[in-house]
Design a protein around this motif. Structure first.
Motif, PDB file in Angstrom:
ATOM      1  N   LEU A  93       0.834  -1.197   0.000  1.00 43.84           N
ATOM      2  CA  LEU A  93       0.000   0.000   0.000  1.00 43.84           C
ATOM      3  C   LEU A  93       0.870   1.249   0.000  1.00 43.84           C
ATOM      4  CD1 LEU A  93      -2.754   1.461   0.261  1.00 43.84           C
ATOM      5  CD2 LEU A  93      -2.493   1.230   2.746  1.00 43.84           C
ATOM      6  N   ARG A  94       1.932   1.240   0.810  1.00 44.59           N
ATOM      7  CA  ARG A  94       2.836   2.379   0.870  1.00 44.59           C
ATOM      8  C   ARG A  94       3.477   2.638  -0.500  1.00 44.59           C
ATOM      9  NH1 ARG A  94       5.527   0.773   4.925  1.00 44.59           N
ATOM     10  NH2 ARG A  94       7.621   0.374   4.189  1.00 44.59           N
ATOM     11  N   ILE A  95       3.864   1.573  -1.168  1.00 39.15           N
ATOM     12  CA  ILE A  95       4.461   1.722  -2.501  1.00 39.15           C
ATOM     13  C   ILE A  95       3.429   2.266  -3.491  1.00 39.15           C
ATOM     14  CG2 ILE A  95       5.419   0.441  -4.464  1.00 39.15           C
ATOM     15  CD1 ILE A  95       6.833  -1.349  -2.350  1.00 39.15           C
ATOM     16  N   ILE A 141       3.215   6.112   8.842  1.00 45.65           N
ATOM     17  CA  ILE A 141       2.671   5.286   9.926  1.00 45.65           C
ATOM     18  C   ILE A 141       2.687   3.814   9.523  1.00 45.65           C
ATOM     19  CG2 ILE A 141       0.551   4.721  11.193  1.00 45.65           C
ATOM     20  CD1 ILE A 141       0.019   7.802  11.230  1.00 45.65           C
ATOM     21  N   THR A 142       2.337   3.519   8.262  1.00 40.79           N
ATOM     22  CA  THR A 142       2.376   2.120   7.826  1.00 40.79           C
ATOM     23  C   THR A 142       3.809   1.597   7.824  1.00 40.79           C
ATOM     24  OG1 THR A 142       2.549   2.545   5.441  1.00 40.79           O
ATOM     25  CG2 THR A 142       0.313   2.369   6.386  1.00 40.79           C
ATOM     26  N   PHE A 170       4.122   0.546  11.348  1.00 39.58           N
ATOM     27  CA  PHE A 170       3.107  -0.421  11.735  1.00 39.58           C
ATOM     28  C   PHE A 170       3.298  -1.784  11.080  1.00 39.58           C
ATOM     29  CE2 PHE A 170      -1.556  -1.582  12.082  1.00 39.58           C
ATOM     30  CZ  PHE A 170      -1.545  -1.676  13.454  1.00 39.58           C
ATOM     31  N   ASP A 171       3.698  -1.809   9.796  1.00 39.46           N
ATOM     32  CA  ASP A 171       3.832  -3.108   9.121  1.00 39.46           C
ATOM     33  C   ASP A 171       4.934  -3.951   9.752  1.00 39.46           C
ATOM     34  OD1 ASP A 171       6.050  -1.800   8.067  1.00 39.46           O
ATOM     35  OD2 ASP A 171       5.436  -2.007   5.987  1.00 39.46           O
ATOM     36  N   GLY A 172       6.057  -3.326  10.093  1.00 40.10           N
ATOM     37  CA  GLY A 172       7.137  -4.072  10.747  1.00 40.10           C
ATOM     38  C   GLY A 172       6.745  -4.557  12.129  1.00 40.10           C
ATOM     39  N   ASP A 224      10.263   2.466   1.930  1.00 37.65           N
ATOM     40  CA  ASP A 224      10.615   3.666   2.686  1.00 37.65           C
ATOM     41  C   ASP A 224      11.484   4.594   1.848  1.00 37.65           C
ATOM     42  OD1 ASP A 224      11.058   5.418   4.888  1.00 37.65           O
ATOM     43  OD2 ASP A 224      12.920   4.359   5.352  1.00 37.65           O
ATOM     44  N   LYS A 225      12.502   4.058   1.207  1.00 37.14           N
ATOM     45  CA  LYS A 225      13.417   4.874   0.410  1.00 37.14           C
ATOM     46  C   LYS A 225      12.721   5.475  -0.809  1.00 37.14           C
ATOM     47  CE  LYS A 225      17.395   2.329   2.099  1.00 37.14           C
ATOM     48  NZ  LYS A 225      16.793   2.326   3.408  1.00 37.14           N
TER      49      LYS A 225
END
Length: 189
Positions: free
Chosen positions: A12-14, A49-50, A53-55, A76-77
């Protein structure tokens, strides 16, 4: 590899990255600048936040995987790099600051991969300095995306100070990781 909830959060973050970028290409007749900045800031905060949270969920639910350990820092990067490029384009972050942060991420990722191939990945394991660097980035970027003062608080200025702190921590952490890796590099080169 099953798709777990923590892995879905990483994906989702990606997927949010192009959506945030697309906001900055919308014509002003579709969305005013303030609304765009608020939405981009909110989306970045959700993504950040994800990231935590995911980790946390993966460890708590014992759903960690090698692919998840690879994909999480990549997400993240990508998120940070995309936001920095937008902020450079908007004139809210200097090119040099963005180059330092993105360049360090590429260099340290390559160093970690190389050290893993040499069987010495523990010498470049994430430490508190890298975590502070990430925290400074994750606080600075939403401030820079939002930009306008809020209730008299100079959000953009706070973001600019925090991104300079993040850049300093970026260089410091890169030197730290290189110093930790150097004995292995010298020994095996």
């Amino acid at each position: 590899m099953p798709l777990t909830f923590p892995m879905a959060l990483t994906w989702l973050r990606i997927l949010m990255i192009p959506l945030v970028l697309a906001l900055f290409f919308l014509p002003e007749s579709w969305m005013n600048i303030h609304s765009r900045d608020v939405l981009a800031c909110g989306a970045f905060i959700v993504a950040a936040i994800t990231d935590w949270f995911d980790g946390w969920l993966a460890r708590r639910w014992n759903q960690t995987s090698a692919f998840g350990a690879f994909l999480d820092p990549v997400a993240d990067k990508l998120m940070v790099s995309a936001a920095l490029l937008v902020l450079v384009d908007l004139g809210r972050v200097g090119f040099v600051i963005a180059f330092i942060i993105i360049g360090r991420e590429i260099a340290i990722s390559a160093l970690r991969e190389w050290m893993a191939q040499m069987g010495a990945s523990s010498s470049v394991a994430v430490n508190w300095l890298g975590k502070f660097k990430t925290a400074a980035q994750m606080l600075a970027i939403p401030c820079l995306l939002y930009w306008e003062p809020y209730e008299g608080i100079p959000v953009g200025t706070i973001g600019q100070v925090l991104i300079i702190i993040a850049a300093i921590l970026t260089v410091w952490s890169m030197c730290y990781y290189l110093k930790k890796a150097w004995p292995e590099i010298a020994r095996k080169s």
